[in-house]
Design a protein around this motif. Structure first.
Motif, PDB file in Angstrom:
ATOM      1  N   ALA A 172      -3.480  -3.251  -0.683  1.00  4.71           N
ATOM      2  CA  ALA A 172      -4.673  -3.427   0.144  1.00  4.71           C
ATOM      3  C   ALA A 172      -4.545  -2.719   1.484  1.00  4.71           C
ATOM      4  O   ALA A 172      -5.488  -2.091   1.965  1.00  4.71           O
ATOM      5  CB  ALA A 172      -4.949  -4.915   0.357  1.00  4.71           C
TER       6      ALA A 172
ATOM      7  N   GLU B 203     -10.396  -7.556   0.348  1.00  6.56           N
ATOM      8  CA  GLU B 203      -9.841  -8.509  -0.614  1.00  6.56           C
ATOM      9  C   GLU B 203     -10.767  -9.709  -0.796  1.00  6.56           C
ATOM     10  O   GLU B 203     -10.912 -10.240  -1.909  1.00  6.56           O
ATOM     11  CB  GLU B 203      -8.455  -8.972  -0.159  1.00  6.56           C
TER      12      GLU B 203
ATOM     13  N   GLY C  23     -12.495 -10.185  -4.368  1.00  4.89           N
ATOM     14  CA  GLY C  23     -11.785 -11.284  -5.002  1.00  4.89           C
ATOM     15  C   GLY C  23     -12.603 -12.538  -5.173  1.00  4.89           C
ATOM     16  O   GLY C  23     -12.067 -13.585  -5.551  1.00  4.89           O
TER      17      GLY C  23
ATOM     18  N   ARG D 159      -6.209  -3.432  -5.317  1.00  3.78           N
ATOM     19  CA  ARG D 159      -5.291  -4.406  -5.908  1.00  3.78           C
ATOM     20  C   ARG D 159      -3.857  -3.893  -5.943  1.00  3.78           C
ATOM     21  O   ARG D 159      -2.914  -4.684  -5.983  1.00  3.78           O
ATOM     22  CB  ARG D 159      -5.786  -4.788  -7.309  1.00  3.78           C
TER      23      ARG D 159
END
Length: 342
Positions: free
Chosen positions: A254, A312, A316, A251
């Motif tokens: 990346a 990600e 995420g 975070r």
């Protein structure tokens, strides 16, 4: 769920030596209250305080079933003749008492040899080849808790259950998937990982030894894939080079995180296997999450930009409680995947 219960013989014997317990079958009636997880709560059934929807037949294994038949005050069953004793006799003490935790919806999932929400899998474990029934016919008892969410586990009265179990040995079997997701995002059969293992530890303290699928420490290591990034340092285990990426590092940056992960893979590949790794621009591999099942959280990458994007994506996803992700070099020319059920 099964064990020695009071019953009345209501049908004639059907002799059949192929029955595991021997002799054949006979029909008996159990005079007690029974409630199927398919129906509404016990009290709504008992007093017929059913909602409009509950009055309509619901889908059950491809057919329509009246939810009101999920509760009854007596039950007739065909049971092995060898497991019937006169009431005057004291029932034998079972060799083992099992407390089984499984998903409440046992009717919506097709047969599977690995899906814990499949009733077929549990039938295999309890009644199939090398099963408990085959190895200890008539010498075990099972109490089953049908689970809908982690909160149900908090309501389990371990001491109360233990007080009615008669077996010389006691154990717990867990047919649930620990996952690192918020409750609203969990699939059928899954419980949030931290709540699951905290519950297993409490049950151990109450005398219920976890015996399926593994001891708690080993099970957590396996289903969390916690062993992969450690055992890949030893070539004799034949584990592809793997590194662990922290969600906090990803975070922050990346791209830098992906570059560091690839450099670590390249160094590990050369150190363990003595072979030069591909250039960064040619990097190929997979990113995957622990405490995830059936390949749901495994994504391929090709190059550092792709690696950063896939990291990600995985970390995420909505409802994710993951704190890290595995990055692994790709194994080329794979013919098949070996699955071991244990």
């Amino acid at each position: 769920t099964g064990g020695w219960l009071p019953a009345t013989v209501v049908g004639g014997a059907e002799f059949d030596e192929s029955v595991i317990e021997g002799s054949g079958h006979i029909v008996v009636r159990f005079d007690a209250c029974f409630c199927d997880p398919f129906g509404p709560s016990f009290w709504s059934q008992r007093f017929f305080a059913l909602s409009g929807r509950d009055r309509e037949p619901q889908a059950f294994r491809g057919l329509a079933r009246d939810v009101r038949d999920a509760y009854c005050e007596s039950l007739e069953m065909r049971v092995p003749l060898a497991l019937v004793r006169p009431r005057a006799e004291e029932p034998p003490v079972p060799e083992v008492s099992l407390l089984c935790f499984r998903w409440c919806d046992y009717w919506s999932h097709a047969w599977s040899d690995y899906n814990v929400a499949s009733d077929g899998m549990l039938e295999d474990v309890f009644d199939g080849p090398c099963s408990l029934r085959e190895q200890l016919p008539g010498e075990y008892e099972v109490v089953t808790a049908f689970v809908r969410r982690a909160g149900d586990l908090e309501e389990v009265d371990a001491l109360g259950i233990a007080s009615v179990m008669r077996g010389a040995n006691r154990a717990a079997w867990y047919f649930l998937w620990p996952m690192r997701k918020e409750a609203d995002y969990l699939p059928a059969g899954a419980i949030e990982e931290r709540a699951f293992f905290a519950f297993v530890e409490r049950m151990e303290q109450q005398g219920f030894r976890a015996a399926w699928p593994h001891r708690p420490k080993l099970y957590r290591m396996l289903c969390g894939k916690l062993w992969v990034s450690e055992m890949c340092h030893h070539s004799e285990y034949r584990v592809p080079p793997t590194v662990l990426v922290a969600a906090a590092d990803l975070r922050r940056d990346a791209r830098s995180c992906a570059e560091r992960a690839w450099r670590a893979l390249a160094e590990l590949h050369q150190k363990v296997w003595g072979e030069p790794s591909a250039a960064v621009r040619d990097a190929r591999g997979v990113v995957k999450l622990g405490f995830s099942w059936c390949g749901q959280d495994v994504l391929p990458f090709a190059g550092v930009e792709s690696l950063a994007a896939q990291l990600e994506t995985l970390l995420g996803r909505p409802g994710s409680l993951q704190t890290s992700c595995l990055v692994q070099l790709r194994v080329d020319a794979v013919v098949g995947e070996l699955r071991v059920l244990c």
